[in-house]
Design an enzyme around this catalytic site. Structure first.
Site, PDB file in Angstrom:
ATOM      1  N   HIS A 549       8.481  35.257 -35.821  1.00 27.74           N
ATOM      2  CA  HIS A 549       9.539  35.596 -35.314  1.00 27.74           C
ATOM      3  C   HIS A 549      10.742  34.513 -34.284  1.00 27.74           C
ATOM      4  O   HIS A 549      11.708  34.568 -33.508  1.00 27.74           O
ATOM      5  CB  HIS A 549      10.062  36.714 -35.765  1.00 27.74           C
ATOM      6  CG  HIS A 549       9.991  38.057 -36.348  1.00 27.74           C
ATOM      7  ND1 HIS A 549       9.716  39.397 -35.945  1.00 27.74           N
ATOM      8  CD2 HIS A 549       9.798  37.343 -37.334  1.00 27.74           C
ATOM      9  CE1 HIS A 549       9.206  39.840 -36.802  1.00 27.74           C
ATOM     10  NE2 HIS A 549       9.219  38.820 -38.237  1.00 27.74           N
ATOM     11  N   GLN A 550      10.342  33.179 -34.441  1.00 29.36           N
ATOM     12  CA  GLN A 550      10.237  32.280 -33.641  1.00 29.36           C
ATOM     13  C   GLN A 550      12.137  32.306 -33.814  1.00 29.36           C
ATOM     14  O   GLN A 550      13.012  31.604 -34.295  1.00 29.36           O
ATOM     15  CB  GLN A 550       9.889  30.710 -33.716  1.00 29.36           C
ATOM     16  CG  GLN A 550       7.905  31.041 -33.401  1.00 29.36           C
ATOM     17  CD  GLN A 550       7.596  31.466 -34.567  1.00 29.36           C
ATOM     18  OE1 GLN A 550       8.159  31.470 -35.554  1.00 29.36           O
ATOM     19  NE2 GLN A 550       6.316  31.594 -34.545  1.00 29.36           N
TER      20      GLN A 550
END
Ligand SMILES: Cc1cc2nc3c(=O)[nH]c(=O)nc-3n(C[C@H](O)[C@H](O)[C@H](O)COP(=O)(O)OP(=O)(O)OC[C@H]3O[C@@H](n4cnc5c(N)ncnc54)[C@H](O)[C@@H]3O)c2cc1C
Ligand SMILES: *[C@@H]1O[C@H](CO)[C@@H](O)[C@H](O)[C@H]1NC(C)=O
Ligand SMILES: *[C@@H]1O[C@H](CO)[C@@H](O)[C@H](O)[C@H]1NC(C)=O
Ligand SMILES: CC(=O)N[C@H]1CO[C@H](CO)[C@@H](O)[C@@H]1O
Length: 616
Positions: A549-550
């Site tokens: 989930h960068q």
């Protein structure tokens, strides 16, 4: 005709699964062959004009949504450029979600080596996959549908981003949705008839006991996508009729016939064209089948290439930190802190719990009835998101944030974890070292078990990204900096997450299944006293994996925010006619997986553009 080949594919993967180690190349090769086979001769390229009103770069969560909304205006010509290929129908099988990380639909990025972190992985390096296909990362993701909660968006607004409070974003989540979640579709937070289908994925045999256990520990059952988010539930998924509902399936397939839309795949944008005098974006340069093409945008260029590629493209185009652009000889058009902020969500792969009775397992996949059930009715174990099942939000007692705000998300893999497939896909995709696999996970192959996955929702540790070179075909350098906050708060919180899993296994509901912690000491941490906080710290550092989930590399913020790259209308500071819409603009880690939020961002940009260009 092509649909008939799906069972054949499932069978071939099933055969591959029986084999144990060293099959990495064979998997990749077979995936590539299948992709090639599906490509030919079913697609033909559209004619590309010299000029469009809007050019959208990247067809992922946000790019697909904004393309859909822009082309509602019939006289706007829109070009969508996507570096990846058309995905084949095989990626629609939720059960095989994990496999696509080993396919050409993944950019195949890795995090740069961080001392003392990811030791359990090959070369001490963690994998950071990203989708490269029409539909972007939603082609390879786990289909978990989460939006985040009111406090998340309240924080966005408080940072100085008017228009992004929960009340502002909720209508956009609702607008996108086509709810198939039974009763809760009517609770005021859901919608039917939108483009994106939401449905429950496979209900595993430990789903009910798992939630009962959480209730015993004081949580409640909740629709975590409502204002009442703090609790546990079955997984809401982006699925339709038991198939993956990617951004492509939801937002692009239904609008293919719109006459003013051109979609070009295998088109790799290498530069955004910006007039250095007026600082106005006027087009893009891309490569398609080894040919360089330029195309002009008369209204705006929209950058939706994702958290790694959007900042990379900005920098290659002269927008970024001055020192870095100078280092690579890129003329600076606008000095901005591109790539300076990068947050991620992490979890350990190692928390295994054993059960005393058979639950769901890989053998179900070999049952011809499972396959038939899925093919004909879109039901059964093949709708499982590769085993990821059940979700809950808790607040640990070390949280220093406001009451009622979760700091840990609890997920489980009900099929087990690394052990479920003998390591074939799971070990390879996460880069887990073979020796560690053999010692720690292999003894659990065939043993009924589940994998507890506490996810750190609001890390204080911050990473960043940089260019590796000025070559647009090179990979960027990506730094996670996990567990690097000076106060050690991230570690403290995660240890509480591990402790929660232990307490949960001891609840009556889980004890009925004979739940028991797998207490084999983790390789590399054996010298520490088992179950001490120090022991868990060692395991958490070593067995860290990204939940992918960068965010925040082109952070949204006010002019007063030294880390901001775009404003609250997603305009790049100092540049005209250029906006960024994707995970990279998210200013703070969310209490959520990031697909639905990225779609919401694309939806909102659609309205910003209609407003700006007076087509409401
Ligand atoms: C393995 C995995 C599992 C995940 N599971 C979940 C989940 O279950 N639920 C959830 O909510 N989130 C999940 N996520 C995260 C979520 O899917 C992503 O955060 C989200 O899809 C990102 O959307 P985006 O709009 O930022 O960009 P993306 O969807 O990444 O799209 C960017 C697109 O731009 C294209 N592109 C990039 N560079 C160029 C270029 N130079 N030229 C042309 N095109 C380019 C890419 O090929 C890609 O198609 C997962 C992520 C991964 C990697
Ligand atoms: C938090 O809870 C645990 C038990 O789960 C307890 O051991 C610990 O002392 C508590 N910490 C604080 C700060 O209250
Ligand atoms: C599993 O353990 C529980 C609790 O000890 C027990 O009630 C149950 O009968 C056991 N089941 C099997 C199949 O052994
Ligand atoms: C290129 C193209 O198809 N243009 C069409 C865009 O939409 C308008 C309005 O429907 C048509 O008139 C154009 O022909």
């Amino acid at each position: 005709m092509r649909k008939l080949l799906i069972p054949l594919f499932i069978l071939s993967i099933a055969v591959l699964q029986i084999k144990a180690f060293g099959m990495d190349d064979i998997i990749y090769l077979s995936m590539e062959l299948w992709t090639k086979f599906y490509e030919w001769p079913f697609t033909s390229d559209p004619v590309i004009l010299e000029e469009y009103d809007f050019i959208v770069i990247g067809s992922g969560s946000a790019g697909s949504a904004v393309t859909n909304r822009l082309t509602e205006i019939k006289d706007w010509k829109v070009l969508l450029l996507e570096a990846g290929k058309q995905p084949n129908e095989l990626s629609d099988i939720p059960y095989y979600a994990a496999i696509y990380q080993l396919s050409p639909y993944n950019w195949g990025y890795n995090m740069e080596k961080q001392e003392g972190i990811c030791n359990a992985m090959e070369d001490g390096i963690c994998s950071w996959p990203r989708g490269k296909a029409l539909g972007g990362t939603t082609t390879i993701n786990y289909m978990i549908y989460t939006r985040g909660n009111p406090i998340d968006y309240q924080k966005w607004e408080e940072l100085g981003n008017p228009g992004w409070s929960y009340d502002d974003v909720l209508p956009y989540f609702i607008k996108s949705e086509d709810c198939h979640l039974g009763n809760i579709c009517q609770n005021g937070y859901h919608n039917t008839g939108g483009p994106l289908s939401t449905a429950y994925s496979y209900k595993s045999k430990i789903s009910n006991p798992f939630i009962d256990g959480a209730v015993e520990l004081g949580s409640k059952r909740a629709d975590y996508n409502s204002r009442d988010y703090m609790g546990f539930s079955r997984m809401q998924s982006t699925q339709k009729n038991g198939r993956r509902h990617s951004a492509k399936a939801a937002f692009l397939d239904p609008i293919r016939s719109r006459s003013n839309l051109s979609i070009l795949t295998q088109a790799r944008v290498t530069k955004i064209l910006i007039d250095p005098e007026t600082k106005t974006a006027y087009g893009v340069e891309y490569y398609h089948k080894n040919k360089k093409v330029t195309v002009r945008a008369t209204k705006e260029v929209i950058l939706s290439a994702g958290t790694f590629n959007s900042p990379q493209l900005l920098m290659l185009s002269g927008i970024g930190p001055e020192d870095q652009l100078n280092k690579f000889g890129i003329p600076v058009i606008q000095n901005l802190p591109v790539g300076k902020t990068l947050y991620d969500h992490i979890t350990p792969v190692s928390s295994m719990f054993i059960l005393n009775q058979t639950t769901d397992n890989i053998l179900q996949a070999f049952n011809p009835l499972s396959m038939t059930n899925w093919l004909l009715f879109g039901e059964g174990v093949y709708t499982s998101n590769s085993g990821i099942d059940n979700i809950g939000y808790i607040r640990t007692n070390v949280s220093d944030d406001v009451e009622g705000y979760p700091d840990i998300e609890i997920l489980i893999n009900s099929l087990g974890g690394m052990n479920f497939d003998g390591g074939l896909v799971s070990r390879t995709e996460l880069r887990v070292r073979k020796d560690i696999y053999k010692e720690y996970f292999h003894p659990l192959v065939g043993v009924p078990s589940y994998n507890m996955l506490p996810m750190l929702l609001h890390p204080k540790s911050k990473g960043y990204m940089e260019l590796r070179s000025a070559d647009p075909f090179d990979t960027p350098k990506l730094y996670g900096n996990y567990y690097s906050d000076p106060e050690g708060h991230d570690m403290k919180t995660m240890i509480r997450g591990v402790r929660y899993g232990q307490r949960h296994a001891k609840t009556q509901a889980m004890q009925k299944l004979g739940a028991k912690e797998y207490d084999k000491p983790f390789p590399g941490c054996k010298d520490l006293e088992y179950d001490s906080d120090n022991y868990w710290e060692c395991v958490l550092r070593s067995a860290t994996v990204s939940v992918h989930h960068q965010i925040s590399t082109c952070k949204m913020g006010p002019t007063t925010d030294p880390d901001a790259v775009v404003d609250n209308k997603l305009r790049v500071y100092g540049i005209e006619k250029l906006r960024v819409a994707d995970g990279s603009i998210i200013p703070l880690p969310l209490s959520a997986h990031t697909n639905a939020p990225c779609i919401m961002i694309g939806e909102k940009l659609g309205d910003f553009l209609k407003e700006q260009w007076k087509k409401v």
